[in-house]
Enzyme design. Structure first.
Site, PDB file in Angstrom:
ATOM      1  N   GLY A   1      -2.973  -3.023  -3.084  1.00  0.00           N
ATOM      2  CA  GLY A   1      -1.773  -3.191  -2.261  1.00  0.00           C
ATOM      3  C   GLY A   1      -0.864  -4.133  -3.015  1.00  0.00           C
ATOM      4  O   GLY A   1      -1.129  -5.331  -3.079  1.00  0.00           O
ATOM      5  N   HIS A   2       0.154  -3.589  -3.670  1.00  0.00           N
ATOM      6  CA  HIS A   2       1.043  -4.399  -4.513  1.00  0.00           C
ATOM      7  C   HIS A   2       2.409  -4.497  -3.840  1.00  0.00           C
ATOM      8  O   HIS A   2       3.065  -3.487  -3.603  1.00  0.00           O
ATOM      9  CB  HIS A   2       1.183  -3.770  -5.905  1.00  0.00           C
ATOM     10  CG  HIS A   2      -0.104  -3.778  -6.676  1.00  0.00           C
ATOM     11  ND1 HIS A   2      -0.213  -3.320  -7.951  1.00  0.00           N
ATOM     12  CD2 HIS A   2      -1.344  -4.228  -6.340  1.00  0.00           C
ATOM     13  CE1 HIS A   2      -1.465  -3.464  -8.375  1.00  0.00           C
ATOM     14  NE2 HIS A   2      -2.163  -4.001  -7.404  1.00  0.00           N
TER      15      HIS A   2
ATOM     16  N   LYS B   1       0.525  -9.287  -8.651  1.00  0.00           N
ATOM     17  CA  LYS B   1       0.694  -8.374  -9.788  1.00  0.00           C
ATOM     18  C   LYS B   1       1.898  -7.464  -9.599  1.00  0.00           C
ATOM     19  O   LYS B   1       2.625  -7.155 -10.538  1.00  0.00           O
ATOM     20  CB  LYS B   1      -0.566  -7.514  -9.959  1.00  0.00           C
ATOM     21  CG  LYS B   1      -1.808  -8.328 -10.280  1.00  0.00           C
ATOM     22  CD  LYS B   1      -3.059  -7.458 -10.348  1.00  0.00           C
ATOM     23  CE  LYS B   1      -3.473  -6.884  -9.013  1.00  0.00           C
ATOM     24  NZ  LYS B   1      -3.924  -7.871  -8.034  1.00  0.00           N
TER      25      LYS B   1
ATOM     26  N   GLN C   1      -6.614  -4.829  -8.401  1.00  0.00           N
ATOM     27  CA  GLN C   1      -7.709  -5.779  -8.110  1.00  0.00           C
ATOM     28  C   GLN C   1      -7.636  -6.992  -9.059  1.00  0.00           C
ATOM     29  O   GLN C   1      -6.552  -7.432  -9.362  1.00  0.00           O
ATOM     30  CB  GLN C   1      -9.071  -5.078  -8.195  1.00  0.00           C
ATOM     31  CG  GLN C   1      -9.294  -4.030  -7.111  1.00  0.00           C
ATOM     32  CD  GLN C   1      -8.550  -2.733  -7.350  1.00  0.00           C
ATOM     33  OE1 GLN C   1      -8.692  -2.139  -8.391  1.00  0.00           O
ATOM     34  NE2 GLN C   1      -7.767  -2.281  -6.392  1.00  0.00           N
TER      35      GLN C   1
HETATM   36  P1  GDP Z   1      -0.904  -7.950  -5.778  1.00  0.00           P
HETATM   37  O1  GDP Z   1      -1.929  -7.106  -5.103  1.00  0.00           O
HETATM   38  O2  GDP Z   1      -1.474  -8.760  -6.886  1.00  0.00           O
HETATM   39  O3  GDP Z   1       0.324  -7.193  -6.204  1.00  0.00           O
HETATM   40  O4  GDP Z   1      -0.423  -9.019  -4.673  1.00  0.00           O
HETATM   41  P2  GDP Z   1      -0.078  -8.702  -3.110  1.00  0.00           P
HETATM   42  O5  GDP Z   1       1.213  -8.001  -3.063  1.00  0.00           O
HETATM   43  O6  GDP Z   1      -1.242  -8.089  -2.456  1.00  0.00           O
HETATM   44  O7  GDP Z   1       0.011 -10.180  -2.557  1.00  0.00           O
HETATM   45  C1  GDP Z   1       0.906 -11.107  -3.086  1.00  0.00           C
HETATM   46  C2  GDP Z   1       1.880 -11.556  -1.986  1.00  0.00           C
HETATM   47  O8  GDP Z   1       2.551 -12.725  -2.406  1.00  0.00           O
HETATM   48  C3  GDP Z   1       2.975 -10.553  -1.675  1.00  0.00           C
HETATM   49  O9  GDP Z   1       3.303 -10.667  -0.317  1.00  0.00           O
HETATM   50  C4  GDP Z   1       4.139 -11.007  -2.555  1.00  0.00           C
HETATM   51  O10 GDP Z   1       5.410 -10.639  -2.031  1.00  0.00           O
HETATM   52  C5  GDP Z   1       3.963 -12.495  -2.494  1.00  0.00           C
HETATM   53  N1  GDP Z   1       4.392 -13.250  -3.676  1.00  0.00           N
HETATM   54  C6  GDP Z   1       4.279 -12.912  -4.995  1.00  0.00           C
HETATM   55  N2  GDP Z   1       4.684 -13.944  -5.767  1.00  0.00           N
HETATM   56  C7  GDP Z   1       5.049 -14.939  -4.925  1.00  0.00           C
HETATM   57  C8  GDP Z   1       5.518 -16.282  -5.119  1.00  0.00           C
HETATM   58  O11 GDP Z   1       5.675 -16.767  -6.231  1.00  0.00           O
HETATM   59  N3  GDP Z   1       5.762 -17.024  -3.986  1.00  0.00           N
HETATM   60  C9  GDP Z   1       5.585 -16.519  -2.727  1.00  0.00           C
HETATM   61  N4  GDP Z   1       5.839 -17.309  -1.674  1.00  0.00           N
HETATM   62  N5  GDP Z   1       5.136 -15.270  -2.519  1.00  0.00           N
HETATM   63  C10 GDP Z   1       4.865 -14.502  -3.602  1.00  0.00           C
HETATM   64  P1  IMO Z   2      -4.956  -5.557  -5.289  1.00  0.00           P
HETATM   65  O1  IMO Z   2      -4.656  -4.605  -6.428  1.00  0.00           O
HETATM   66  C1  IMO Z   2      -8.031  -7.720  -3.064  1.00  0.00           C
HETATM   67  C2  IMO Z   2     -11.910  -5.705  -2.593  1.00  0.00           C
HETATM   68  C3  IMO Z   2     -12.309  -5.241  -1.199  1.00  0.00           C
HETATM   69  C4  IMO Z   2     -13.810  -5.381  -1.311  1.00  0.00           C
HETATM   70  C5  IMO Z   2     -14.097  -4.957  -2.745  1.00  0.00           C
HETATM   71  C6  IMO Z   2     -14.551  -3.508  -2.896  1.00  0.00           C
HETATM   72  O2  IMO Z   2      -3.990  -5.490  -4.176  1.00  0.00           O
HETATM   73  O3  IMO Z   2      -5.170  -6.936  -5.828  1.00  0.00           O
HETATM   74  P2  IMO Z   2     -13.262  -1.191  -2.753  1.00  0.00           P
HETATM   75  O4  IMO Z   2     -12.520  -0.544  -1.618  1.00  0.00           O
HETATM   76  O5  IMO Z   2     -12.439  -1.417  -3.983  1.00  0.00           O
HETATM   77  O6  IMO Z   2     -14.554  -0.505  -3.068  1.00  0.00           O
HETATM   78  O7  IMO Z   2     -13.680  -2.653  -2.172  1.00  0.00           O
HETATM   79  O8  IMO Z   2     -12.899  -5.163  -3.460  1.00  0.00           O
HETATM   80  N1  IMO Z   2     -10.590  -5.199  -3.051  1.00  0.00           N
HETATM   81  C7  IMO Z   2      -9.488  -5.951  -3.155  1.00  0.00           C
HETATM   82  N2  IMO Z   2      -9.264  -7.245  -2.803  1.00  0.00           N
HETATM   83  N3  IMO Z   2      -7.039  -6.997  -3.634  1.00  0.00           N
HETATM   84  C8  IMO Z   2      -7.252  -5.708  -4.003  1.00  0.00           C
HETATM   85  O9  IMO Z   2      -6.341  -4.993  -4.686  1.00  0.00           O
HETATM   86  C9  IMO Z   2      -8.504  -5.119  -3.728  1.00  0.00           C
HETATM   87  N4  IMO Z   2      -9.032  -3.890  -3.924  1.00  0.00           N
HETATM   88  C10 IMO Z   2     -10.308  -3.960  -3.515  1.00  0.00           C
HETATM   89  O10 IMO Z   2     -11.761  -6.081  -0.214  1.00  0.00           O
HETATM   90  O11 IMO Z   2     -14.192  -6.732  -1.188  1.00  0.00           O
HETATM   91 MG    MG Z   3      -2.731  -6.747  -3.210  1.00  0.00          MG
END
Ligand code: GDP
Ligand code: IMO
Ligand code: MG
Length: 427
Positions: free
Chosen positions: A40-41, A16, A223
């Site tokens: 964690g984005h 995201k 999430q």
């Molecule tokens: P979010 O929580 O939905 O914002 O996603 P996260 O940042 O937690 O996890 C997504 C991970 O995948 C991050 O390390 C991004 O840098 C990486 N990512 C996002 N899009 C792509 C993609 O198209 N290809 C690859 N290889 N990595 C990606």
């Molecule tokens: P992003 O935005 C993945 C999960 C936790 C746990 C459950 C409840 O990066 O996609 P909480 O602390 O919210 O009460 O935990 O939700 N969880 C996530 N899993 N990505 C997240 O955020 C999450 N935020 C919470 O691991 O199972």
């Molecule tokens: Mg994340």
């Protein structure tokens, strides 16, 4: 096309942050509407990598105003440290707006989150331990503390006393822990007040005016759909509504104003924490997805559980969010498999179903029914158009689109801003 929602279609971590950042350059406001620093984005801009927890990903786009809506739970210490971390890296954070109605995460919420998890033992949810659930519980119990309370010392103390009355009994008598002093909490919170005051605004008014003026507003979910407290795999969920309706309540914008809802969808599936996950892999393939996809939590550093793509879930996300489009991410991670299994249905006690069972026990017993699609071995990270993808990768995307019920309008082939294939414009 003034208001778009961008949200997770699976269990979070779909990409995201990257998708929001990609659109951030062309939108006027990026709004977080729920969740808190459990998110964690990750955003990768050139050789710079940013991990955002509470702040909207739009904060990295200079022309964009980032907004923390009323539906978010705000840990003031995290807010200030995330802001100073970005400022040290030269990011202008001065445009940030924070709703005065957003609820605070106080130190006692984080304490209760961790203590409750420990108490649950093997029944624990695997929360991020950031105090998200306890803060939302207080909001619904009407003993929450809001951002605006930081600016009235006597009311703040009264509200903290009311909130701690019951909790201190639980902490002392049930968990055998020391009671928390309301004065100490008030002092800590008041210490943040002046640094936060300048950001506080009537965000509902500002966002509605912006939409009426034809400005582009993007609502960035935290999430994902299956972690939604109403529509997810309850009780293994977070305590807010990441689904599209949450954007309306969490930002104070009516559903008639939302023009597009984009589901971010990973080309396979991951989950962090406990709870059912039908396509989870416990073998070398699961390990390979984790390694190649870098599937380690941005917030807690935990290993993400990995599995194949689940079309039942994707279709469910289309239904409960009214998705207009998908943004398919991490297609590049699947390069190198001879064939790629995709879950097209579940078998539950001998019965086959293509819909997500609403019954919790049924979902726990769901066995994936796989279709096997031919893989590809060519590097796709440089692909700029759909036509640049190998034939089998194109067929994989088309098959997912067919199964998931909404057009795939963009494809991620790498973590960087420019590692994206745009098929239909979002704006
Ligand atoms: P979010 O929580 O939905 O914002 O996603 P996260 O940042 O937690 O996890 C997504 C991970 O995948 C991050 O390390 C991004 O840098 C990486 N990512 C996002 N899009 C792509 C993609 O198209 N290809 C690859 N290889 N990595 C990606
Ligand atoms: P992003 O935005 C993945 C999960 C936790 C746990 C459950 C409840 O990066 O996609 P909480 O602390 O919210 O009460 O935990 O939700 N969880 C996530 N899993 N990505 C997240 O955020 C999450 N935020 C919470 O691991 O199972
Ligand atoms: Mg994340």
């Amino acid at each position: 096309m003034p208001a778009l929602v961008l949200l997770g279609a699976q269990w979070g971590d779909e990409g995201k942050g990257k998708a929001t950042d990609l659109l951030g350059g062309s939108v006027d406001y990026v709004v977080r509407y729920q969740g808190g620093n459990n998110a964690g984005h990750t955003v990768v801009v050139g050789d710079q990598k940013y991990a955002l927890h509470l702040l909207p990903s739009g904060i990295l786009s200079p022309g964009c105003t980032p907004v923390i809506g009323n539906g978010v739970v705000v840990d003031p210490s995290v807010l200030l440290s995330e802001l100073s971390g970005l400022q040290e890296r030269g990011v202008d954070t001065s445009k940030l707006l924070v709703s005065g109605n957003a609820h605070l995460i106080t130190p006692y919420h984080a304490t209760l989150d961790k203590t409750t998890e420990r108490f649950l033992g093997k029944r624990r949810i695997g929360t991020t331990g950031r105090g998200i659930g306890p803060s939302y519980a207080d909001k619904i119990n009407r003993v929450g503390i809001r951002v605006q309370d930081l600016f009235d010392e006597s009311i703040l103390l009264q509200k903290i006393e009311a909130a701690l009355d019951f909790k201190n009994q639980v902490l002392a008598k049930l968990y055998n822990r020391r009671a928390i002093s309301p004065q100490q909490v008030a002092e800590e919170l008041l210490g943040y007040a002046e640094q936060i005051r300048g950001y506080v605004a009537d965000t509902t008014l500002i966002l509605n005016d912006a939409i009426d003026e034809g400005k582009v507003v993007l609502f960035e979910g935290g999430q994902g759909t299956l972690l939604d407290v109403d529509h997810g795999t309850y009780p293994f969920v977070t305590s807010s509504n990441p689904t599209a309706g949450g954007a309306c309540t969490g930002a104070g914008v009516g559903p008639t104003k939302i023009s597009r809802v984009i589901g971010i969808l990973k080309a396979y599936t991951t989950r962090v924490g406990a709870g059912p996950f039908p396509t989870e892999l416990f073998d070398d393939d699961g390990e390979a997805l984790r390694r190649i996809g870098g599937e380690f939590g941005v917030t807690t550093g935990r290993n993400r559980r990995c599995g194949w793509f689940d079309a039942v879930i994707a279709r469910y996300a289309t239904r409960v969010n009214g998705l207009t489009d998908f943004f398919l991410t991490k297609l590049d991670v699947l390069t190198g498999w001879e064939q790629i299994p995709v879950c097209v249905a579940y078998e539950i006690e001998g019965e086959r179903t293509t819909e997500l069972p609403y019954n919790q026990s049924d979902f726990h017993h769901a066995k994936p029914v796989y279709e096997y699609l031919p893989g590809w071995s060519e590097d796709i990270t440089k692909a700029k158009t759909f036509g640049d993808l190998p034939r089998n990768a194109q067929a994989y995307v088309k098959a997912l689109e067919e199964m998931s019920g909404a057009p795939i309008s963009a494809i991620g082939v790498g973590p960087g801003r420019d590692e994206t294939i745009e098929i239909n414009s979002f704006l």
